[in-house]
Design an enzyme around this catalytic site. Structure first.
Site, mmCIF file in Angstrom:
data_model
loop_
_atom_site.group_PDB
_atom_site.id
_atom_site.type_symbol
_atom_site.label_atom_id
_atom_site.label_comp_id
_atom_site.label_asym_id
_atom_site.label_seq_id
_atom_site.Cartn_x
_atom_site.Cartn_y
_atom_site.Cartn_z
ATOM 1 N N GLU A 196 0.664 -1.160 -0.028
ATOM 2 C CA GLU A 196 0.050 -0.010 -0.083
ATOM 3 C C GLU A 196 0.858 1.105 0.026
ATOM 4 O OE1 GLU A 196 -2.605 1.002 3.278
ATOM 5 O OE2 GLU A 196 -4.120 1.645 2.153
ATOM 6 N N MET A 231 0.573 -2.745 8.736
ATOM 7 C CA MET A 231 -0.211 -2.658 7.410
ATOM 8 C C MET A 231 -1.057 -4.167 7.342
ATOM 9 S SD MET A 231 -0.645 -1.653 4.348
ATOM 10 C CE MET A 231 -2.089 -2.428 3.503
ATOM 11 N N GLU A 280 -5.605 -2.244 13.050
ATOM 12 C CA GLU A 280 -5.155 -2.751 11.817
ATOM 13 C C GLU A 280 -6.479 -4.044 12.028
ATOM 14 O OE1 GLU A 280 -3.370 -2.054 9.444
ATOM 15 O OE2 GLU A 280 -2.443 -0.605 10.835
HETATM 16 ZN ZN LIG Z 1 -4.953 1.943 8.599
#
Ligand SMILES: [Zn+2]
Length: 1064
Positions: A304, A440, A474
């Site tokens: 990302e 992430m 997350e």
């Molecule tokens: Zn986030």
């Protein structure tokens, strides 16, 4: 993704995720140095070639400090002097500012009253326009075109200018966004990483559906050397095709002589080789030093937002969702992980093992794909049907227990919350030694920094708070991905048992499932950030995340007050703009407006019913956010009738936030709103209006939630009556709204008086909110600094964390600015004021273990302040604690919340710096290690400053991922910031190699070196450097932000220096 800034006292000032990296072009010399542990504490001498820069101003400083004799150099003097703010050196910048891209355009002249002639002309003009419009309306559309009414030439629409591919042919696509004619359905990826050679080969098979007839397939690929490509249409034969590449947009394409027809299926197969990425994105290499001081290599991914294309050719936009089947080969001594559970392992003829993972059970975006090849070990536990594992390097396995426990609790919470069990058989959380972001949310395989996942059993709650909040963030992403899919499938909405259902619906219809582009990022990140705080308040109230959430909302307001800010939902047209979306507006403002909306609804039940109604009604239909807002509006039968759609649109489509002015006359209240816009030249006005659910309490009832009342302000101004006369009102109860309030002179003194008589008359959130607001208003020029001082009179009686830390932060900011202007006399008087304001409270702080998080936060803020301002008692205590720590040979543990203070004092002293460095190099415990690094970077010793920066840039001894932290720490002091600034200028190109332009790491670096500047010379210097960067970053929003901030600081200082002189 979670942005990361672990600097606890300033944690609020930056979103907690940045991409920092720590890879290098050269092989680091870590092994050698680390092996030779006796090299410390004697600092290893730097090879001249290793020092990549020699800061100009640092040289000057060395001389100035009398530490070293160096040749004089006129240019050096000038460079440094300018930064020092010496006006006689200030030349040659006037012409620059005119041509600078940052110069604000002159505003349109304000309207004067029209003359009668003007009116006549206008009327005539309108008549003509109306006639012309009618003519156009009745005539065929082509009448006025040059070509007349030819039949449109189908094969020749307006041809865009196509760029040239690397092989010289025309590249058949000219836009950043991919064409919509092809939809990828599934990817079959085979990867063969070679950790010895730092390269990998791959084979990617993409099955696609043709949605619209087309002659081309355009997709993404970056730094991939494609060696073979074949294409198969339907059941036909596969044949070789040429892959065209256009590097500037990281796009690949195949041209077809015959049109691919809509409705057909096709398969593109590509074989390729590539190097591991040197930065922190794509498929990148990383390493760590094991307990026997050997270097261990691993490879991990961070995709990302735009880096899946660096690992395999793909349609790398969030809207192109597909399934993924992943196979990775490895040596027997390694293990692999990917999104899904492992399906099987096969021994290959070359001695390697190939692991194959199950095909992903849902369609997902490329940025959520992940794989890791490493020698990590897991710590595992079953939660419902899911096996949760926390992976780390083997010797840190003992630090995984807390993460495993809190993840299990949070997963259970989310399972109940949405009444849907997390559907994957496994959920892995992996601590990666080199990782730039905080974490992430890759599907089923969440990656973390070591600092945000690993924490010792004996760690303080404050340290655990960091880990818990990143995991909560997350997991919110993770669980929601499935909730959407699942709910969409079975329409069992009624089981949704919580008011927060709303947020999930918001997310769902707010396009997460179909997030087509990065402009929707705020819903994704704002929601996860909101859930992070909400879930932890339920699951682990002892972590007291409320103060943290409050302070991040303050910092989001500060950023959003600038003219350079942007609407949460904003156009994104370049890759740099995609990177820039990962900022506090998307994260913290996003979370703040969700909090405000939730707080503005009076009853949960009615609201929930409305959602369920809505879902039933629209189930299966293609609805959009507006429908949801409308449905909520119908259900909301409460007294403060609010149109949710209009309300939310006003907050998401406009940048900034409102300043609400309140005027109290007896029982009549007049509210007015305007854009709270900090502009350095007072010329930009906007007519923005917001739908503001204004909450308020008054002097007779101000603490309990029942005291809170709501009035929706939609117009520029409005009035309402209270049921009785009151002495004062406090608006924005507990600061759950995203606006700032001005009470007027009388209102502010009434509140100041009330607090002075009794601190407990308002909640601590409200007190913090008053302190934040009055400083912001002073910056805006709305209140005098004397009014600020008047409110602060009460502060010495406050003992709660949030108001005290907010006041400290604001005062410290002024102190730092004075210091950097070389106003040493004023700075030292300011220091005395800060010390005396908080003397009593500071004196009460102990140096023993403290259990309560809030008290830890308070204590660490106060003691850090006292030691930084050289309070003798504080530095003595810290020094003696550090001595004991050293003598104990690592057996004594400094309380977690005191470590920063102790290490900073140790790092600032020449006697203990080497010892601290030695401990740092050998320390394995990550959160301690970062605090030591901050301590080391607090030194004023020029040679050491240079060493730290140089190590950080090379990634040896100090990971490159820590450079933003190092720079922000150095910038707390005047001398350190000079070094940091020179370093950034000298090494800009290397920095943007590691941290992409616009990325959070770069945003943080720019902010650190500029935010406390307030002189024209400093402004000129910053402006000159950044405008010279051109495409290497001059257009970044953070650059505009930096320039604005310096101008605003300058204006504030011009206005308030006389007051400060008099008052201090
Ligand atoms: Zn986030």
């Amino acid at each position: 993704m979670d942005l990361f800034d672990s600097n606890s006292s300033e944690r609020a000032s930056l979103p907690r995720n940045m991409i920092e990296n720590s890879m290098f072009e050269e092989e680091p010399d870590v092994v050698d140095l680390a092996k030779d542990s006796t090299a410390f504490p004697t600092f290893p001498a730097l090879d001249p070639d290793e020092v990549t820069y020699e800061p100009r101003s640092s040289r000057l400083l060395v001389r100035g400090l009398g530490e070293n004799d160096m040749d004089d150099d006129e240019e050096d003097c000038e460079s440094s002097a300018r930064l020092l703010g010496m006006s006689f050196m200030n030349r040659s910048s006037a012409h620059r500012s005119n041509s600078s891209p940052y110069t604000r355009q002159a505003p349109p002249r304000s309207c004067s009253r029209p003359s009668s002639r003007t009116i006549v002309v206008c009327v005539l003009f309108l008549v003509i326009v109306a006639s012309v419009t009618m003519v156009f309306y009745f005539l065929p559309g082509c009448t006025f075109t040059k070509a007349g009414c030819h039949k449109p030439n189908k094969t020749n629409p307006i041809e865009p200018v196509y760029p040239i591919s690397t092989n010289g042919e025309l590249f058949p696509w000219a836009q950043l966004r991919l064409p919509q004619s092809i939809k990828p359905l599934s990817y079959d990826l085979t990867l063969n990483p070679d950790l010895d050679k730092m390269t990998f080969t791959g084979r990617t098979v993409i099955s696609m559906s043709i949605l619209h007839s087309t002659n081309r397939i355009v997709f993404h690929g970056a730094n991939l050397n494609i060696t073979k490509a074949t294409f198969k249409l339907g059941d036909g034969q596969a044949s070789d095709v040429t892959i065209l590449e256009y590097k500037p947009r990281q796009q690949l394409a195949v041209n077809f002589s015959e049109e691919l027809k809509a409705g057909q299926y096709c398969v593109l197969t590509m074989e390729y080789s590539a190097n591991f990425s040197n930065a922190y994105d794509g498929f990148y290499k990383s390493f760590y030093i094991d307990k026997d001081r050997n270097k261990r290599v691993l490879a991990a991914t961070q995709f990302e937002p735009l880096s899946a294309r660096k690992a395999f050719p793909c349609f790398d936009e969030p809207a192109f969702k597909a399934t993924f089947l992943i196979k990775i080969s490895r040596k027997k001594t390694y293990m692999t992980l990917s999104n899904m559970p492992k399906a099987k392992s096969t021994n290959l003829s070359n001695g390697l093992v190939q692991d194959e993972f199950e095909k992903t059970s849902v369609n997902m975006s490329t940025y959520l794909v992940a794989f890791i090849v490493a020698d990590f070990t897991p710590n595992t536990k079953n939660v419902s049907e899911t096996q949760v594992s926390v992976y780390s390097v083997p010797e840190k396995n003992g630090h995984t227990e807390y993460a495993l426990t809190i993840t299990s609790k949070l997963l259970e919470f989310y399972n109940n919350f949405f009444d849907i069990n997390y559907p994957l058989k496994k959920l892995d959380l992996v601590a990666i030694p080199d990782f730039l972001a905080g974490a992430m949310e890759n599907l089923g395989l969440i990656t973390f920094r070591e600092t945000t996942l690993l924490v010792g059993k004996e760690s303080s709650l404050l340290e655990k708070q960091v880990v818990a909040s990143v995991i909560a963030h997350e997991l919110a992403h993770q669980v929601l991905l499935f909730v959407f899919v699942s709910v969409k499938r079975n329409s069992e909405y009624v089981h949704m048992s919580n008011v927060f259902l709303f947020f999930f619906v918001l997310q769902w219809f707010g396009n997460l499932v179909t997030m087509t582009w990065w402009n929707d990022l705020w819903l994704n990140e704002g929601f996860a950030t909101y859930m992070e705080y909400m879930s932890l308040q339920e699951v682990s109230p002892d972590l007291e995340t409320g103060n943290l959430f409050l302070s991040v909302r303050f910092r989001a307001l500060d950023k959003d007050a600038l003219n350079s800010s942007h609407a949460v939902s904003t156009d994104v047209n370049t890759t740099e703009q995609v990177e820039e979306m990962f900022d506090s507006v998307s994260y913290e403002k996003g979370a703040s407006i969700l909090l405000m909306l939730n707080a503005s609804f009076p009853g949960d039940q009615q609201f929930r019913k409305g959602i369920i109604e809505y879902l039933k009604q629209f189930s299966g239909l293609n609805t959009d956010t507006d429908d949801l807002w409308n449905s909520l509006t119908q259900t909301d039968k409460s007294t403060h009738h609010m149109n949710v759609s209009q309300m939310m649109t006003s907050w998401t489509s406009q940048k900034g936030f409102p300043l609400v002015t309140v005027n109290l006359m007896g029982n009549q209240v007049t509210l007015a709103q305007e854009h709270f816009l900090l502009t350095s030249d007072n010329t930009t006005h906007t007519s923005s209006l917001w739908h503001i659910p204004v909450t308020y309490v008054n002097d007779s009832c101000s603490l309990a939630p029942e005291c809170r009342q709501v009035f929706t302000l939609k117009n520029k101004s409005d009035t309402f009556k209270l049921s009785e006369n009151v002495t004062w009102l406090k608006l924005n109860y507990k600061n759950t709204g995203f606006y700032i309030v001005d009470y007027g002179k009388d209102g502010w003194s009434a509140l100041a008086q009330a607090l002075f008589s009794n601190v407990g008359v308002l909640t601590h959130e409200d007190r913090a909110s008053l302190i934040h607001n009055i400083f912001a208003l002073s910056r805006l020029g709305r209140v005098s600094f004397l009014q600020v001082i008047n409110l602060l009179k009460y502060v010495s009686a406050d003992t709660e964390t949030s108001p005290v830390t907010e006041a400290l932060l604001q005062l410290n900011n002024i102190y730092r600015q004075l210091e950097k202007r070389q106003e040493s006399n004023l700075a030292s008087r300011m220091k005395n004021f800060i010390m005396s304001t908080f003397r009593n409270l500071t004196a009460k702080q102990t140096w023993e273990e403290e259990e309560n998080v809030s008290k830890q936060e308070l204590r660490s803020a106060l003691l850090e302040m006292a030691c930084n301002l050289n309070d003798e008692n504080c530095t003595q205590q810290a020094t003696s604690l550090f001595k004991k720590y050293m003598e104990s040979n690592g057996t004594l543990r400094i309380p977690g919340d005191l470590q920063q203070t102790v290490f900073t004092v140790a790092g600032r002293s020449d006697e203990t710096w080497d010892a601290l460095f030695n401990i740092y190099v050998h320390a394995t415990y990550d959160s301690e290690k970062r605090k030591m690094l901050k301590g080391l970077a607090s030194t004023q010793n020029p040679q050491r400053l240079v060493q730290i920066l140089s190590f950080g840039l090379r990634g040896s001894l100090i990971q490159t991922q820590e450079l933003p932290l190092v720079i922000s720490t150095m910038c707390q002091s005047f001398a350190g910031c000079l070094f940091a600034w020179d370093f950034i200028q000298e090494n800009w190109d290397r920095l943007i190699e590691k941290f992409p332009i616009g990325s959070f790491a770069i945003q943080a670096i720019i902010k650190s070196v500029t935010s406390q500047s307030s002189t024209q010379a400093q402004l000129n210097k910053v402006q000159a450097f950044f405008s010279g960067l051109k495409e290497r970053g001059s257009q970044m929003r953070s650059v505009q932000e930096a320039l604005e901030t310096i101008k605003l600081n300058q204006r504030w200082m011009d206005r308030n220096l006389p007051t400060l002189q008099k008052w201090l």
